[in-house]
Design an enzyme around this catalytic site. Structure first.
Site, PDB file in Angstrom:
ATOM      1  N   ASN A   9       0.868  -1.179   0.000  1.00 33.60           N
ATOM      2  CA  ASN A   9       0.000   0.000   0.000  1.00 33.60           C
ATOM      3  C   ASN A   9       0.906   1.231   0.000  1.00 33.60           C
ATOM      4  O   ASN A   9       1.472   1.574   1.027  1.00 33.60           O
ATOM      5  CB  ASN A   9      -0.897  -0.025   1.250  1.00 33.60           C
ATOM      6  CG  ASN A   9      -1.647   1.276   1.440  1.00 33.60           C
ATOM      7  OD1 ASN A   9      -1.782   2.066   0.508  1.00 33.60           O
ATOM      8  ND2 ASN A   9      -2.138   1.511   2.653  1.00 33.60           N
ATOM      9  N   TRP A  10       1.029   1.839  -1.162  1.00 33.48           N
ATOM     10  CA  TRP A  10       1.971   2.964  -1.289  1.00 33.48           C
ATOM     11  C   TRP A  10       1.429   4.248  -0.668  1.00 33.48           C
ATOM     12  O   TRP A  10       2.148   5.242  -0.593  1.00 33.48           O
ATOM     13  CB  TRP A  10       2.296   3.211  -2.767  1.00 33.48           C
ATOM     14  CG  TRP A  10       3.009   2.077  -3.443  1.00 33.48           C
ATOM     15  CD1 TRP A  10       3.474   0.924  -2.860  1.00 33.48           C
ATOM     16  CD2 TRP A  10       3.351   1.983  -4.826  1.00 33.48           C
ATOM     17  NE1 TRP A  10       4.076   0.128  -3.805  1.00 33.48           N
ATOM     18  CE2 TRP A  10       4.017   0.761  -5.015  1.00 33.48           C
ATOM     19  CE3 TRP A  10       3.159   2.821  -5.927  1.00 33.48           C
ATOM     20  CZ2 TRP A  10       4.492   0.342  -6.267  1.00 33.48           C
ATOM     21  CZ3 TRP A  10       3.623   2.420  -7.173  1.00 33.48           C
ATOM     22  CH2 TRP A  10       4.292   1.181  -7.324  1.00 33.48           C
ATOM     23  N   LYS A  11       0.177   4.257  -0.320  1.00 27.58           N
ATOM     24  CA  LYS A  11      -0.469   5.469   0.221  1.00 27.58           C
ATOM     25  C   LYS A  11      -0.238   6.644  -0.754  1.00 27.58           C
ATOM     26  O   LYS A  11      -0.149   6.423  -1.955  1.00 27.58           O
ATOM     27  CB  LYS A  11       0.049   5.768   1.627  1.00 27.58           C
ATOM     28  CG  LYS A  11       0.019   4.534   2.528  1.00 27.58           C
ATOM     29  CD  LYS A  11       0.164   4.866   3.969  1.00 27.58           C
ATOM     30  CE  LYS A  11       0.340   3.597   4.756  1.00 27.58           C
ATOM     31  NZ  LYS A  11       0.176   3.781   6.185  1.00 27.58           N
ATOM     32  N   HIS A  95      -9.315   0.928   5.148  1.00 26.86           N
ATOM     33  CA  HIS A  95      -8.018   1.182   5.781  1.00 26.86           C
ATOM     34  C   HIS A  95      -8.235   2.142   6.960  1.00 26.86           C
ATOM     35  O   HIS A  95      -9.079   3.042   6.888  1.00 26.86           O
ATOM     36  CB  HIS A  95      -7.055   1.789   4.761  1.00 26.86           C
ATOM     37  CG  HIS A  95      -5.647   1.851   5.280  1.00 26.86           C
ATOM     38  ND1 HIS A  95      -5.227   2.845   6.126  1.00 26.86           N
ATOM     39  CD2 HIS A  95      -4.595   1.023   5.108  1.00 26.86           C
ATOM     40  CE1 HIS A  95      -3.952   2.632   6.447  1.00 26.86           C
ATOM     41  NE2 HIS A  95      -3.540   1.529   5.835  1.00 26.86           N
ATOM     42  N   GLU A  97      -6.685   4.626   7.955  1.00 26.31           N
ATOM     43  CA  GLU A  97      -6.547   6.056   7.642  1.00 26.31           C
ATOM     44  C   GLU A  97      -7.835   6.593   7.014  1.00 26.31           C
ATOM     45  O   GLU A  97      -8.207   7.749   7.237  1.00 26.31           O
ATOM     46  CB  GLU A  97      -5.328   6.278   6.731  1.00 26.31           C
ATOM     47  CG  GLU A  97      -4.029   6.139   7.508  1.00 26.31           C
ATOM     48  CD  GLU A  97      -2.835   5.662   6.698  1.00 26.31           C
ATOM     49  OE1 GLU A  97      -2.864   5.733   5.465  1.00 26.31           O
ATOM     50  OE2 GLU A  97      -1.867   5.200   7.331  1.00 26.31           O
ATOM     51  N   GLU A 167      -5.087  -5.043  10.826  1.00 28.58           N
ATOM     52  CA  GLU A 167      -4.098  -3.988  10.994  1.00 28.58           C
ATOM     53  C   GLU A 167      -4.375  -3.235  12.288  1.00 28.58           C
ATOM     54  O   GLU A 167      -5.217  -2.315  12.302  1.00 28.58           O
ATOM     55  CB  GLU A 167      -4.162  -3.003   9.817  1.00 28.58           C
ATOM     56  CG  GLU A 167      -3.880  -3.628   8.475  1.00 28.58           C
ATOM     57  CD  GLU A 167      -3.308  -2.623   7.490  1.00 28.58           C
ATOM     58  OE1 GLU A 167      -2.251  -2.895   6.924  1.00 28.58           O
ATOM     59  OE2 GLU A 167      -3.916  -1.546   7.317  1.00 28.58           O
ATOM     60  N   GLY A 173       2.496   2.412  10.627  1.00 29.03           N
ATOM     61  CA  GLY A 173       3.391   3.546  10.410  1.00 29.03           C
ATOM     62  C   GLY A 173       4.090   4.022  11.677  1.00 29.03           C
ATOM     63  O   GLY A 173       4.687   5.096  11.695  1.00 29.03           O
ATOM     64  N   SER A 212       3.666  -1.979  10.361  1.00 26.91           N
ATOM     65  CA  SER A 212       5.120  -1.918  10.536  1.00 26.91           C
ATOM     66  C   SER A 212       5.835  -3.230  10.233  1.00 26.91           C
ATOM     67  O   SER A 212       6.811  -3.589  10.903  1.00 26.91           O
ATOM     68  CB  SER A 212       5.476  -1.410  11.941  1.00 26.91           C
ATOM     69  OG  SER A 212       4.987  -0.094  12.122  1.00 26.91           O
ATOM     70  N   GLY A 233       2.887  -1.089   4.252  1.00 26.83           N
ATOM     71  CA  GLY A 233       2.880   0.341   3.929  1.00 26.83           C
ATOM     72  C   GLY A 233       4.283   0.817   3.603  1.00 26.83           C
ATOM     73  O   GLY A 233       4.822   0.590   2.517  1.00 26.83           O
ATOM     74  N   GLY A 234       4.920   1.460   4.573  1.00 25.02           N
ATOM     75  CA  GLY A 234       6.228   2.099   4.360  1.00 25.02           C
ATOM     76  C   GLY A 234       7.256   1.209   3.682  1.00 25.02           C
ATOM     77  O   GLY A 234       7.977   1.651   2.775  1.00 25.02           O
TER      78      GLY A 234
HETATM   79  C1  PEP Z   1      -0.662   0.193   6.029  1.00 21.88           C
HETATM   80  O1  PEP Z   1      -0.746   1.379   5.754  1.00 21.88           O
HETATM   81  O2  PEP Z   1      -1.544  -0.595   5.651  1.00 21.88           O
HETATM   82  C2  PEP Z   1       0.481  -0.248   6.798  1.00 21.88           C
HETATM   83  C3  PEP Z   1       0.474  -1.466   7.266  1.00 21.88           C
HETATM   84  O3  PEP Z   1       1.507   0.665   6.979  1.00 21.88           O
HETATM   85  P1  PEP Z   1       2.968   0.384   7.598  1.00 21.88           P
HETATM   86  O4  PEP Z   1       3.451  -0.936   7.033  1.00 21.88           O
HETATM   87  O5  PEP Z   1       3.798   1.530   7.195  1.00 21.88           O
HETATM   88  O6  PEP Z   1       2.766   0.272   9.094  1.00 21.88           O
END
Ligand code: PEP
Length: 251
Positions: A9-11, A95, A97, A167, A173, A212, A233-234
């Site tokens: 997930n590149w956001k 998600h 966010e 999640e 994040g 994470s 994500g990141g």
């Molecule tokens: C996400 O945004 O779905 C996520 C899991 O982010 P991160 O891996 O950066 O915690």
């Protein structure tokens, strides 16, 4: 046996050139990873670019969000049919966010899940609790509520064509990952809840962990029996790191 899936997930990250370079790396490095399904979810405006780069690669395309509405006068929105038309196989819905920053309710998330399936794509349904909810022992109640909203609107059979991502919001994040056992406990809770409705569907549905995940912690999380891969994500923004996570899911 459930086939692992790792979805990036590149956001709201990347520009044409950096996405081009990232995808070159992912495509080249993923060629030997046949036992894991891999997907990338770029921002809407780069879906076509990434789709053309994917060409014959085994990496699938996903979107990060969708409108629950049918095409029409909804300025700024993107319909499920448009995403399908751009080559998407997956769409992330719910998600945290979107739930927290844009006020998406359980009901709205269920409607998005429904339109994604209706358009012939697979929703990646995100569920997870806030830190204060975990600390007050409400994790299962929150996850059950989020899940039940979809089960009640779309039916248990719909999970034959869906992916769930657990999640925990406090792990997204933040660099703070759930322990493998914390992840396993919630994944097992989700599967058991679905099993009460339909054992075959519950045993077949893939439940990803997100929060994470990095190359250094992926293997021990993915080793848990009810963890079927990750939503990343990141760490999905660096080809090498993302590929190492994909490799951990394949092991
Ligand atoms: C996400 O945004 O779905 C996520 C899991 O982010 P991160 O891996 O950066 O915690």
């Amino acid at each position: 046996m459930r086939r692992p899936l790792v979805a990036g997930n590149w956001k709201m990250n990347g520009l044409r050139a950096s996405i081009n370079a990232l995808m070159d790396g992912v495509i080249t490095g993923s060629s030997g990873l046949g036992s894991t399904d891999i997907a990338v979810c770029p921002p809407f405006v780069y879906l076509a670019q990434v789709h053309s780069q994917l060409a014959t690669s085994q990496v699938a395309l996903g979107a990060q969000n969708v409108s629950h509405e049918s095409p029409g006068a909804f300025t700024g929105e993107i319909s499920a049919d448009m995403l399908k038309d751009q080559g998407c196989a997956y769409v992330v819905v719910g998600h945290s966010e979107r739930r927290s920053l844009y006020g998406e309710s359980d009901d709205l998330v269920a409607r998005k899940y429904a339109v994604v399936q209706k358009a012939g794509m697979i929703p990646i349904l995100c569920v997870g609790e806030l830190l204060e909810e975990r600390e007050s022992n409400q994790t299962e109640a929150v996850v059950a509520r989020q899940l039940d909203a979809v089960v009640n609107m779309c039916g248990i059979a719909s999970f034959a064509h869906a992916v769930i991502a657990y999640e925990p919001v406090w792990a997204i994040g933040t660099g703070r990952t759930a322990t493998p056992q914390q992840a396993q406990d919630v994944h097992a809770f989700i599967r058991t809840r679905l099993r009460d409705l339909d054992a075959k569907i519950a045993d077949g549905v893939r439940i990803l962990y997100g929060g994470s995940v990095k190359a250094s912690n992926a293997a021990e999380i993915f080793a848990k029996p009810d963890v079927d891969g990750g939503l990343i994500g990141g760490a999905s923004l660096k080809a090498e790191e993302f590929l190492a996570i994909c490799k951990a899911a394949a092991a």
